[in-house]
Write an enzyme that holds these catalytic residues in place. Sequence first.
Site, PDB file in Angstrom:
ATOM      1  N   TRP A 171      45.089  49.366  37.351  1.00  0.00           N
ATOM      2  CA  TRP A 171      45.929  49.809  38.401  1.00  0.00           C
ATOM      3  C   TRP A 171      47.093  48.627  38.346  1.00  0.00           C
ATOM      4  O   TRP A 171      48.095  48.516  38.790  1.00  0.00           O
ATOM      5  CB  TRP A 171      45.375  49.997  39.775  1.00  0.00           C
ATOM      6  CG  TRP A 171      44.703  49.060  40.278  1.00  0.00           C
ATOM      7  CD1 TRP A 171      43.149  49.257  40.359  1.00  0.00           C
ATOM      8  CD2 TRP A 171      44.863  47.844  41.001  1.00  0.00           C
ATOM      9  NE1 TRP A 171      42.677  48.068  40.858  1.00  0.00           N
ATOM     10  CE2 TRP A 171      43.673  47.380  41.179  1.00  0.00           C
ATOM     11  CE3 TRP A 171      46.017  47.072  40.920  1.00  0.00           C
ATOM     12  CZ2 TRP A 171      43.632  45.967  41.913  1.00  0.00           C
ATOM     13  CZ3 TRP A 171      45.861  45.675  41.722  1.00  0.00           C
ATOM     14  CH2 TRP A 171      44.809  45.466  42.143  1.00  0.00           C
ATOM     15  N   ASN A 172      46.546  47.290  37.808  1.00  0.00           N
ATOM     16  CA  ASN A 172      47.449  46.317  38.493  1.00  0.00           C
ATOM     17  C   ASN A 172      48.510  46.131  37.421  1.00  0.00           C
ATOM     18  O   ASN A 172      49.662  45.586  37.732  1.00  0.00           O
ATOM     19  CB  ASN A 172      46.674  45.020  38.310  1.00  0.00           C
ATOM     20  CG  ASN A 172      46.106  44.665  37.003  1.00  0.00           C
ATOM     21  OD1 ASN A 172      45.632  45.588  36.061  1.00  0.00           O
ATOM     22  ND2 ASN A 172      45.672  43.414  36.571  1.00  0.00           N
ATOM     23  N   LYS A 195      42.912  57.788  30.215  1.00  0.00           N
ATOM     24  CA  LYS A 195      42.607  57.946  31.710  1.00  0.00           C
ATOM     25  C   LYS A 195      43.274  56.688  32.548  1.00  0.00           C
ATOM     26  O   LYS A 195      42.606  55.707  32.318  1.00  0.00           O
ATOM     27  CB  LYS A 195      41.039  58.048  31.825  1.00  0.00           C
ATOM     28  CG  LYS A 195      41.070  58.791  33.264  1.00  0.00           C
ATOM     29  CD  LYS A 195      39.536  58.033  33.848  1.00  0.00           C
ATOM     30  CE  LYS A 195      39.774  56.696  34.590  1.00  0.00           C
ATOM     31  NZ  LYS A 195      40.679  56.962  35.836  1.00  0.00           N
ATOM     32  N   SER A 250      37.334  46.102  35.529  1.00  0.00           N
ATOM     33  CA  SER A 250      36.424  45.301  36.118  1.00  0.00           C
ATOM     34  C   SER A 250      35.063  45.002  35.049  1.00  0.00           C
ATOM     35  O   SER A 250      34.600  46.017  34.436  1.00  0.00           O
ATOM     36  CB  SER A 250      35.816  45.553  37.429  1.00  0.00           C
ATOM     37  OG  SER A 250      35.347  46.933  37.477  1.00  0.00           O
ATOM     38  N   GLU A 271      38.372  44.631  27.817  1.00  0.00           N
ATOM     39  CA  GLU A 271      39.284  43.565  28.538  1.00  0.00           C
ATOM     40  C   GLU A 271      38.965  43.660  29.970  1.00  0.00           C
ATOM     41  O   GLU A 271      39.102  44.491  30.863  1.00  0.00           O
ATOM     42  CB  GLU A 271      40.859  43.825  28.347  1.00  0.00           C
ATOM     43  CG  GLU A 271      41.242  43.837  26.957  1.00  0.00           C
ATOM     44  CD  GLU A 271      41.690  42.830  26.321  1.00  0.00           C
ATOM     45  OE1 GLU A 271      41.395  41.580  27.022  1.00  0.00           O
ATOM     46  OE2 GLU A 271      41.755  42.446  25.216  1.00  0.00           O
ATOM     47  N   ARG A 299      51.967  35.398  40.508  1.00  0.00           N
ATOM     48  CA  ARG A 299      52.379  36.444  39.848  1.00  0.00           C
ATOM     49  C   ARG A 299      51.596  37.798  40.171  1.00  0.00           C
ATOM     50  O   ARG A 299      50.391  37.804  40.165  1.00  0.00           O
ATOM     51  CB  ARG A 299      52.244  36.093  38.383  1.00  0.00           C
ATOM     52  CG  ARG A 299      53.155  37.303  37.272  1.00  0.00           C
ATOM     53  CD  ARG A 299      53.204  36.703  36.088  1.00  0.00           C
ATOM     54  NE  ARG A 299      52.197  36.935  35.400  1.00  0.00           N
ATOM     55  CZ  ARG A 299      51.822  37.795  34.331  1.00  0.00           C
ATOM     56  NH1 ARG A 299      52.798  38.644  33.902  1.00  0.00           N
ATOM     57  NH2 ARG A 299      50.552  37.887  33.786  1.00  0.00           N
ATOM     58  N   CYS A 305      44.467  39.833  35.817  1.00  0.00           N
ATOM     59  CA  CYS A 305      43.223  39.107  34.924  1.00  0.00           C
ATOM     60  C   CYS A 305      43.308  37.557  34.604  1.00  0.00           C
ATOM     61  O   CYS A 305      42.588  36.920  34.416  1.00  0.00           O
ATOM     62  CB  CYS A 305      42.829  40.066  34.050  1.00  0.00           C
ATOM     63  SG  CYS A 305      44.007  40.347  32.900  1.00  0.00           S
ATOM     64  N   GLU A 402      35.895  36.318  41.188  1.00  0.00           N
ATOM     65  CA  GLU A 402      37.562  36.661  40.888  1.00  0.00           C
ATOM     66  C   GLU A 402      37.933  37.086  42.106  1.00  0.00           C
ATOM     67  O   GLU A 402      37.516  38.238  42.810  1.00  0.00           O
ATOM     68  CB  GLU A 402      37.320  38.042  39.758  1.00  0.00           C
ATOM     69  CG  GLU A 402      38.687  38.298  39.556  1.00  0.00           C
ATOM     70  CD  GLU A 402      38.925  39.296  38.448  1.00  0.00           C
ATOM     71  OE1 GLU A 402      37.963  40.116  38.368  1.00  0.00           O
ATOM     72  OE2 GLU A 402      39.583  39.325  37.607  1.00  0.00           O
TER      73      GLU A 402
HETATM   74  P1  NAD Z   1      38.045  49.105  37.725  1.00  0.00           P
HETATM   75  O1  NAD Z   1      37.064  48.584  36.945  1.00  0.00           O
HETATM   76  O2  NAD Z   1      37.809  49.579  39.252  1.00  0.00           O
HETATM   77  O3  NAD Z   1      38.833  50.106  37.177  1.00  0.00           O
HETATM   78  C1  NAD Z   1      39.528  50.258  35.800  1.00  0.00           C
HETATM   79  C2  NAD Z   1      39.711  51.736  35.282  1.00  0.00           C
HETATM   80  O4  NAD Z   1      38.235  52.215  34.937  1.00  0.00           O
HETATM   81  C3  NAD Z   1      40.315  52.591  36.287  1.00  0.00           C
HETATM   82  O5  NAD Z   1      40.996  53.489  35.448  1.00  0.00           O
HETATM   83  C4  NAD Z   1      39.102  53.164  36.848  1.00  0.00           C
HETATM   84  O6  NAD Z   1      39.325  54.603  37.333  1.00  0.00           O
HETATM   85  C5  NAD Z   1      38.077  53.214  35.630  1.00  0.00           C
HETATM   86  N1  NAD Z   1      36.872  53.443  36.155  1.00  0.00           N
HETATM   87  C6  NAD Z   1      36.269  53.075  37.338  1.00  0.00           C
HETATM   88  N2  NAD Z   1      34.862  53.536  37.301  1.00  0.00           N
HETATM   89  C7  NAD Z   1      34.687  54.210  36.201  1.00  0.00           C
HETATM   90  C8  NAD Z   1      33.593  54.692  35.355  1.00  0.00           C
HETATM   91  N3  NAD Z   1      32.416  54.726  36.247  1.00  0.00           N
HETATM   92  N4  NAD Z   1      33.960  55.446  34.203  1.00  0.00           N
HETATM   93  C9  NAD Z   1      35.124  55.334  33.696  1.00  0.00           C
HETATM   94  N5  NAD Z   1      36.003  54.856  34.264  1.00  0.00           N
HETATM   95  C10 NAD Z   1      36.096  54.175  35.347  1.00  0.00           C
HETATM   96  O7  NAD Z   1      39.059  47.890  37.751  1.00  0.00           O
HETATM   97  P2  NAD Z   1      40.477  47.842  38.539  1.00  0.00           P
HETATM   98  O8  NAD Z   1      40.058  47.519  40.100  1.00  0.00           O
HETATM   99  O9  NAD Z   1      41.328  48.933  38.184  1.00  0.00           O
HETATM  100  O10 NAD Z   1      41.254  46.667  37.743  1.00  0.00           O
HETATM  101  C11 NAD Z   1      40.874  45.223  38.152  1.00  0.00           C
HETATM  102  C12 NAD Z   1      40.119  44.675  37.241  1.00  0.00           C
HETATM  103  O11 NAD Z   1      40.480  44.834  35.903  1.00  0.00           O
HETATM  104  C13 NAD Z   1      39.665  43.165  37.413  1.00  0.00           C
HETATM  105  O12 NAD Z   1      38.452  42.703  37.375  1.00  0.00           O
HETATM  106  C14 NAD Z   1      40.750  42.450  36.348  1.00  0.00           C
HETATM  107  O13 NAD Z   1      40.236  41.351  35.909  1.00  0.00           O
HETATM  108  C15 NAD Z   1      40.529  43.517  35.376  1.00  0.00           C
HETATM  109  N6  NAD Z   1      41.620  43.477  34.411  1.00  0.00           N
HETATM  110  C16 NAD Z   1      41.428  42.684  33.032  1.00  0.00           C
HETATM  111  C17 NAD Z   1      42.501  42.929  32.099  1.00  0.00           C
HETATM  112  C18 NAD Z   1      41.923  42.095  30.699  1.00  0.00           C
HETATM  113  O14 NAD Z   1      43.079  42.193  29.908  1.00  0.00           O
HETATM  114  N7  NAD Z   1      41.234  41.324  30.500  1.00  0.00           N
HETATM  115  C19 NAD Z   1      44.067  43.180  32.613  1.00  0.00           C
HETATM  116  C20 NAD Z   1      43.981  43.743  33.840  1.00  0.00           C
HETATM  117  C21 NAD Z   1      42.875  43.772  34.632  1.00  0.00           C
END
Ligand code: NAD
Length: 512
Positions: A171-172, A195, A250, A271, A299, A305, A402
């Site tokens: 979502w970020n 998705k 995550s 990622e 930012r 991330c 984090e």
């Molecule tokens: P999240 O893992 O909760 O969700 C990410 C995505 O996965 C969402 O679309 C969510 O609906 C989906 N999801 C959740 N549970 C799932 C499951 N069991 N099966 C399939 N899909 C599922 O993460 P978030 O809270 O949306 O984002 C924040 C995290 O993302 C932070 O840890 C951040 O560091 C990381 N992030 C990493 C990068 C990178 O490039 N490394 C970039 C942006 C964010």
Amino acid sequence: MSDMDTAAATTDIADRVEAVLARTPTGLLIGGSWRDASDGGTFDVENPATGEVIATLASATRADAQAAMDAAAQAQERWARTSSRARSEILSRAFALVRERADDLALLMTLEMGKPLAEAAGEVKYGGEFLRWFAEEAVRDNGRYVDAPEGHLRMLVTRKPVGPCLLITPWNFPLAMATRKIAPAVAAGCTMVLKPARLTPLTAQYFAQIMIDAGLPPGVLNVVASASAASVSEPILADPRLRKISFTGSTPVGKDLMRSATDNVLRTSMELGGNGPLIVFEDADLDKAVSGAMAAKMRNMGEACTAANRLLVHEDVAEEFVDRLAERMRALKIGNGLEEGIAVGPVIEAKARDSMEAFVADAVERGARVVVGGRRVDGPGYFFEPTLLTDVPRDARAVTEEVFGPIAPVVTFRSEDEAVALANATEYGLASYVFTENISRGLRIGDRIEFGLLGLNVGVISNAAAPFGGVKQSGMGREGGAEGLAEYTTTQYIGVEDPWSDVPAAPGDDTV
Ligand code: NAD
């Protein structure tokens, strides 16, 4: 502004919001058309700055996910045979449309995610660049045709699209995380099921329509937002026609998805989370270091991330660095990102705000001092003050985990070895930052630091032309750059009979 001007601006923004929401598809995109969920189910999208529901979207079921997978699988062969020039031109048109509709996209992101409008406009620019970059890369992905060393065989090495991909985004950065996957997949000739995050699906819905308007054939990109992520991912991951999963989110969810991906031995790009250090040496230019820390920490409200999660500062310059940073952080205006001059919007949801409170309480309990902020801001919306903590013990949760929010903990060190050890003392390895005027030291840190990305005297390094990605539990694979396209291609080798094999060898030729 006079009261009348303010009233006019408010009406103007309200009209624009209504118009952009009316233009944003609310259905599921399957096989080229938008449709309702098979069971008629929906879910609401909230504005985190107000807590109000701004849209209601179709919520994909397992059957819808399967239908999207079917559409992607059916479209794959024809799409793979499309010329790279045709794919490149679709991306170029999409890039132009993103620029044309930049205001709509920025507004949507501020509405559903909370980042200030100026930052949202920055993401539109950054996210759009992936379309331009991969439009350029699409036609340059060459294979090779060479002699085997023994001379009895020609070797034709080609790159083919991996095949249907499941793309899951967080979502970020609602636009950039989608274009960073969709653009290389289109360039390579892969079909996709996307998705988007449940909390911020509107930008992806709007962008998917841009891809259709740019000429993407039906079934190449399917979009299935859902209140239940697993309902979408499980049937698709179990489908033997799926070839790849690319996930940004995550680390715990990434690990689960990696486990599921083993059954069909999928190509996997992950990622994941980060716990980035920002190291300020005693020989740093403190103007650069403070500006770099502001950019790397604040930012996106710290919800990145790549965020500098831990500020590691040499003890000789710590006091001055903290004073200067405190002044800059105090000056940040917090509020609804749609309003003029706002630098810090809400965090994404109530849970995130509560978690900021818990990070501060834990650090203070262990002896940290709050220099700036430290408290939630009363609602509506989910706001938390930009927060600067000093004297933070190394085992405080704000240092070991984090944070993903506007909290900056400062930890001091005495030597280069200690700084490196502190920086590497995490299971993560995504972004890191170093401030020093000694270039040899900067490059030496590059050798010693276990992170996929390092900013040397800069606080923002993301770029469509750069290979972005982590090591350790921050993930695998790279997005952007030439590497970003390689993630969506597979190498095929064709051994070709020597075209001279029936021609008598020249005297002295000992070809085997
Ligand atoms: P999240 O893992 O909760 O969700 C990410 C995505 O996965 C969402 O679309 C969510 O609906 C989906 N999801 C959740 N549970 C799932 C499951 N069991 N099966 C399939 N899909 C599922 O993460 P978030 O809270 O949306 O984002 C924040 C995290 O993302 C932070 O840890 C951040 O560091 C990381 N992030 C990493 C990068 C990178 O490039 N490394 C970039 C942006 C964010």
